[in-house]
Design a protein around this motif. Structure first.
Motif, short mmCIF file in Angstrom:
data_model
loop_
_atom_site.label_atom_id
_atom_site.label_comp_id
_atom_site.label_asym_id
_atom_site.label_seq_id
_atom_site.Cartn_x
_atom_site.Cartn_y
_atom_site.Cartn_z
N LYS A 26 52.18 -0.74 30.33
CA LYS A 26 50.79 -0.38 30.51
C LYS A 26 50.46 0.14 31.79
CE LYS A 26 48.42 -4.07 29.20
NZ LYS A 26 47.89 -5.45 29.12
N GLN A 27 49.62 1.11 31.97
CA GLN A 27 49.32 1.77 33.30
C GLN A 27 47.66 1.62 33.28
OE1 GLN A 27 49.60 5.83 34.42
NE2 GLN A 27 49.68 6.44 32.18
N THR A 28 47.22 1.59 34.74
CA THR A 28 45.91 1.52 35.07
C THR A 28 45.36 2.94 35.59
OG1 THR A 28 45.90 -0.76 35.39
CG2 THR A 28 44.12 0.22 36.39
N LEU A 29 44.13 3.41 34.97
CA LEU A 29 43.78 4.65 35.49
C LEU A 29 42.42 4.21 35.73
CD1 LEU A 29 44.70 6.84 32.38
CD2 LEU A 29 45.86 6.75 34.33
N LYS A 30 41.61 5.19 36.76
CA LYS A 30 40.32 4.75 37.24
C LYS A 30 39.67 6.06 37.11
CE LYS A 30 41.36 1.10 40.41
NZ LYS A 30 41.26 0.66 41.62
N PHE A 31 38.61 6.07 36.63
CA PHE A 31 37.58 7.28 36.44
C PHE A 31 36.23 6.74 37.48
CE2 PHE A 31 40.28 7.49 32.98
CZ PHE A 31 40.48 8.74 32.94
N PHE A 32 36.10 7.83 38.34
CA PHE A 32 34.99 7.68 39.25
C PHE A 32 33.79 8.30 38.80
CE2 PHE A 32 38.18 5.47 41.52
CZ PHE A 32 37.84 5.14 42.74
N SER A 33 32.66 7.84 39.13
CA SER A 33 31.19 8.43 38.89
C SER A 33 30.38 8.26 39.92
CB SER A 33 30.74 8.07 37.51
OG SER A 33 30.34 6.80 37.57
N SER A 34 29.53 9.06 40.11
CA SER A 34 28.22 8.85 41.01
C SER A 34 27.30 7.86 40.61
CB SER A 34 27.37 10.24 41.01
OG SER A 34 27.54 10.83 39.95
N LEU A 35 26.74 7.16 41.32
CA LEU A 35 25.77 6.09 40.99
C LEU A 35 24.37 6.48 41.50
CD1 LEU A 35 27.54 2.88 42.16
CD2 LEU A 35 27.37 3.42 39.87
N SER A 36 23.20 5.93 40.80
CA SER A 36 22.06 6.15 41.14
C SER A 36 21.43 4.43 41.29
CB SER A 36 21.30 6.77 39.96
OG SER A 36 19.68 6.58 40.40
N ILE A 37 21.06 4.39 42.55
CA ILE A 37 20.65 3.12 43.31
C ILE A 37 19.17 3.23 43.61
CG2 ILE A 37 21.18 0.93 44.40
CD1 ILE A 37 24.05 1.80 44.17
N THR A 38 18.52 2.28 43.17
CA THR A 38 16.79 2.07 43.24
C THR A 38 16.68 0.95 44.02
OG1 THR A 38 16.42 3.64 41.47
CG2 THR A 38 14.38 2.70 42.67
N ALA A 39 15.94 0.70 45.32
CA ALA A 39 15.89 -0.59 45.82
C ALA A 39 14.08 -0.54 45.82
CB ALA A 39 16.15 -0.46 47.38
N TYR A 40 13.80 -1.87 45.61
CA TYR A 40 12.32 -2.33 45.65
C TYR A 40 12.30 -3.36 46.87
CZ TYR A 40 11.70 0.09 41.43
OH TYR A 40 11.32 0.90 40.47
N PRO A 41 12.02 -2.93 47.78
CA PRO A 41 11.98 -3.90 49.22
C PRO A 41 11.10 -5.11 48.92
CG PRO A 41 10.97 -2.06 49.82
CD PRO A 41 11.43 -1.75 48.38
N SER A 42 11.25 -6.37 49.43
CA SER A 42 10.68 -7.50 49.24
C SER A 42 10.20 -8.07 50.62
CB SER A 42 11.47 -8.88 48.71
OG SER A 42 12.34 -9.10 49.57
N HIS A 43 9.22 -8.67 50.89
CA HIS A 43 8.72 -8.92 52.06
C HIS A 43 8.56 -10.41 52.17
CE1 HIS A 43 7.80 -4.91 52.67
NE2 HIS A 43 7.25 -4.79 51.30
N GLU A 44 8.11 -10.95 53.34
CA GLU A 44 8.21 -12.44 53.68
C GLU A 44 7.39 -13.26 52.84
OE1 GLU A 44 6.93 -13.08 57.75
OE2 GLU A 44 7.53 -11.36 58.29
N TYR A 45 6.12 -12.43 52.21
CA TYR A 45 5.56 -13.24 51.27
C TYR A 45 5.72 -13.03 50.12
CZ TYR A 45 3.27 -13.09 56.03
OH TYR A 45 2.87 -13.37 57.31
N GLY A 46 6.85 -12.19 49.56
CA GLY A 46 7.36 -12.11 48.10
C GLY A 46 6.58 -10.83 47.68
N GLY A 47 7.38 -10.29 46.57
CA GLY A 47 6.74 -9.02 45.86
C GLY A 47 6.61 -7.86 46.82
#
Length: 175
Positions: free
Chosen positions: A5-26
């Motif tokens: 058994k051998q291990t192969l890796k396939f790399f891909s680009s990611l898309s990451i979206t951030a929704y910032p939170s604040h001290e008061y939440g939301g």
């Protein structure tokens, strides 16, 4: 069929979206989500890895997403497992499909595997994953393994060799 058994890796680009939170939440009214760069995303690697781990189903066992592959019985026996993960490389966060395979994959088998993997990233496993928020100290992020403008998936060595060549050309060109 080889039983090594051998291990192969396939790399891909990611898309990451951030929704910032604040001290008061939301989120604040009118505040837009922010697209994170692959280098910014590295900061959230542990949270993303924990979320991927939570996504695994007991029915998948050691084989991971390969339990859902029904197209080609011989190939299903040759490819032991397929597991999505993320890795840092070159200061950036990448989507990675880790594949355990018996022997070598020929080009047609690799093409079938990648077709299946992209299907899992966009419709199967990935569709559910990208819809679940991942909580961070800074708010929530959503991670898509396929929904980036410049999506690609390629073998690890192809990705890394290409970058080394570009890097060498850039550094050598100025001499």
């Amino acid at each position: 069929m080889s039983n090594i058994k051998q291990t192969l890796k396939f790399f891909s680009s990611l898309s990451i979206t951030a929704y910032p939170s604040h001290e008061y939440g939301g989120c604040r009214a009118g505040e837009l989500p922010e697209e994170l760069s692959p280098s910014e995303a590295v900061y959230y690697m542990d949270e993303i890895l924990a979320a991927i781990e939570k996504e695994k189903l007991p029915s998948e066992g050691d084989r991971g997403l390969m339990v859902y592959y029904y197209e080609d019985q011989a190939l299903s026996e040759k490819i032991y497992s397929l597991h999505p993960t993320v890795e840092e490389w070159n200061g950036k966060l990448w989507g990675v499909m880790v594949v355990e395979v018996y022997g070598e994959l020929i080009e047609a088998e690799t093409a079938k595997l990648l077709d299946f993997a992209v299907g899992q990233m966009s419709d199967g496993w990935g569709e559910g994953f990208e819809q679940r928020p991942i909580k961070t100290n800074d708010g929530e992020i959503f991670v898509s393994f396929w929904n980036s403008e410049d999506f690609f998936i390629k073998p690890e060595q192809e990705l890394k060799q290409g970058t080394e060549q570009n890097f060498n050309e850039q550094t050598m060109g100025g001499m």
